[in-house]
Write a protein that holds these residues in place. Sequence first.
Motif, PDB file in Angstrom:
ATOM      1  N   TYR A 250       0.838  -1.322   0.081  1.00 44.59           N
ATOM      2  CA  TYR A 250      -0.024   0.037   0.084  1.00 44.59           C
ATOM      3  C   TYR A 250       0.866   1.241   0.097  1.00 44.59           C
ATOM      4  CZ  TYR A 250      -4.374  -2.524   0.991  1.00 44.59           C
ATOM      5  OH  TYR A 250      -5.379  -3.337   0.873  1.00 44.59           O
ATOM      6  N   LEU A 251       1.847   1.245   0.849  1.00 46.62           N
ATOM      7  CA  LEU A 251       2.704   2.438   0.867  1.00 46.62           C
ATOM      8  C   LEU A 251       3.515   2.634  -0.395  1.00 46.62           C
ATOM      9  CD1 LEU A 251       4.111   2.068   4.645  1.00 46.62           C
ATOM     10  CD2 LEU A 251       2.241   3.534   3.761  1.00 46.62           C
ATOM     11  N   ALA A 259      -3.764   2.169   3.665  1.00 44.03           N
ATOM     12  CA  ALA A 259      -2.747   1.463   4.775  1.00 44.03           C
ATOM     13  C   ALA A 259      -3.283   1.967   5.984  1.00 44.03           C
ATOM     14  CB  ALA A 259      -1.240   2.460   4.481  1.00 44.03           C
ATOM     15  N   ARG A 260      -3.909   2.944   6.193  1.00 48.05           N
ATOM     16  CA  ARG A 260      -4.597   3.309   7.422  1.00 48.05           C
ATOM     17  C   ARG A 260      -5.556   2.535   8.121  1.00 48.05           C
ATOM     18  NH1 ARG A 260      -7.756   8.882   7.142  1.00 48.05           N
ATOM     19  NH2 ARG A 260      -9.214   7.455   6.298  1.00 48.05           N
ATOM     20  N   ASP A 261      -6.347   1.871   7.112  1.00 46.46           N
ATOM     21  CA  ASP A 261      -7.629   0.933   7.249  1.00 46.46           C
ATOM     22  C   ASP A 261      -6.986  -0.288   7.884  1.00 46.46           C
ATOM     23  OD1 ASP A 261      -9.602   2.801   6.813  1.00 46.46           O
ATOM     24  OD2 ASP A 261      -9.784   2.022   4.690  1.00 46.46           O
ATOM     25  N   CYS A 295       2.076  10.239   6.912  1.00 44.50           N
ATOM     26  CA  CYS A 295       2.695   9.331   7.523  1.00 44.50           C
ATOM     27  C   CYS A 295       2.731   9.642   9.035  1.00 44.50           C
ATOM     28  CB  CYS A 295       4.240   9.317   7.067  1.00 44.50           C
ATOM     29  SG  CYS A 295       4.194   8.672   5.058  1.00 44.50           S
ATOM     30  N   ARG A 296       2.836  10.536   9.559  1.00 46.70           N
ATOM     31  CA  ARG A 296       2.774  10.912  10.744  1.00 46.70           C
ATOM     32  C   ARG A 296       1.594  10.333  11.574  1.00 46.70           C
ATOM     33  NH1 ARG A 296       6.648  14.447  13.060  1.00 46.70           N
ATOM     34  NH2 ARG A 296       7.967  15.492  11.728  1.00 46.70           N
ATOM     35  N   ILE A 301      -0.983   5.780  14.830  1.00 46.40           N
ATOM     36  CA  ILE A 301      -1.888   4.765  15.051  1.00 46.40           C
ATOM     37  C   ILE A 301      -1.298   3.562  15.297  1.00 46.40           C
ATOM     38  CG2 ILE A 301      -3.417   3.111  13.841  1.00 46.40           C
ATOM     39  CD1 ILE A 301      -3.903   5.380  11.807  1.00 46.40           C
ATOM     40  N   THR A 302      -0.084   3.229  15.210  1.00 44.00           N
ATOM     41  CA  THR A 302       0.606   2.029  15.469  1.00 44.00           C
ATOM     42  C   THR A 302       0.836   2.140  17.092  1.00 44.00           C
ATOM     43  OG1 THR A 302       3.015   3.211  15.638  1.00 44.00           O
ATOM     44  CG2 THR A 302       2.051   2.017  13.574  1.00 44.00           C
TER      45      THR A 302
END
Length: 378
Positions: A250-251, A259-261, A295-296, A301-302
Amino acid sequence: MIGILGQAREFNAMIHLLGEMIGDGRRRPTVVTYNRMIHAYGRANFIGEAVKVFHEMQQLGYEPDLVTYCTLIDIHAKAGFLDLALDLYRRMKAEGLSPDTFTYSVMVNCLGKGGRLAAAHDMYVEMIQNGCVPNLVTYNIMIALESKSRNYQSAVKIYRDMQAAGFRPDQVTYSIVMEALAHCGHTEEAEAVFTEMRRYCIPDEPVYGILVDMWGKAGNVERAREWFRAMIDGGLKPNIPTGNSLLSAYLRAHRFFEARDLLRDMLWMGLAPSSQTYTLLLSCCTESSSEMMVCRELMSITGHPAHSFLSSLPDSEPGGENVRGHTGRFLDLMHSEDRESKRGLVDAVVDFLHKSGLKAEAGLVWEVAAERNVYPSH
C-alpha cells in the motif's frame, strides 16, 4: 524401559534402572542401551551428560557405532556447536565408520547453519558420490541452503530433482520453493506450487504470507490484498509479517487511506505493530509536507514505542547529552529486539530526522546506536 524413562526425562530412574541391569549380571547393557541414553540427554539439551555417557561407555569397553556418532553430531549441531560436531564427524570416519544418509543430512544442515554454504554443498556432493540416496529431509535442507545463498534457480532445480526421484514434497518443501520462485520473479509458478500444495497439505499463515509478500513486491496490490483476504476467509489469522507485507505494498503505491484501514484492522485483530511496521512507515516519509503529515498520522496509529521516542525527542542542547540520554533510554526499551530489526529502525529514524531538518539530532541518535553495538562494524 531406559528409552521410555529417557523420553519422559526421568533421568534418575533411568540411571537407577541401568544400575539394576548391570548388577543383575545376566543382562548386560549394549551399545543400543547407551545410544538411547545419549539420545535422551540430547533431546533434553543436556549435552554435557550425553558426552559423559559417550565417554563412560568407551571406558566400559563398548565401541561407539554409527548411531552413537550420528546422535552426538546431531545434538551438537542443533545446539550450535559446529566445530565439535565436525570433530565428531572426522573422528567417526577415522574409526572406519561410513556416513549414511542421516549423517550426511545432519552435516549438511550443520554446515549450512554455520554459514559454511560451500562446504555444505560439497558434503551433499560427497553424499551422492558415495552412493547415499538423499531423502526428503536432505532435499529440504539443500533447497533451503540454496535459497539462503540466493541461488534460487538451483533451489528450484533440486526441487524438480526431488520430484523426479519419486519424493512427494511436504509443507516445508512447498514453502521454501514458493519463496525461491517468488525471488526469481516467477509469481505464476509460485501460485501453481501453492495450488499443488493444497491437494496434499493445509496451507498455514506463513504460506499465505509468501503470496501476499510476493505480489506486493511485484507491484500488484490487488492480488496481494486478494490473498490477504483469502487467508482470513480460510479461517486463518494473519501474522504481523504478513500484515507488514500488505502495508508495504500500500505504501509503495501511495495508497495511504488503505494503509490506515489496514493498520486499524491489525490492531483490531490483536496484531501489535512491530519495529518492522514502524520502519516501513518511517521509510515511506518523503520531504513532501502533505505525505509527511499522512505518514505521521499512520505512525501515531501504531502506538509503537518508536513513535513516543520521536514525539518526545528534545531539541539538541549544547553537547547533545539530552538527546543522547533520550536515545539511550529508547534503546534500553528495545533491547530484546534482534540486531537487524534495531539497525533497520535506527536507520529509518536517522533518515526521518534528516528529512525533518533535525540533522544534529540525527547524528546524535546514530552515535548512541553505534556505541550500543547496533552497528556491529563500529
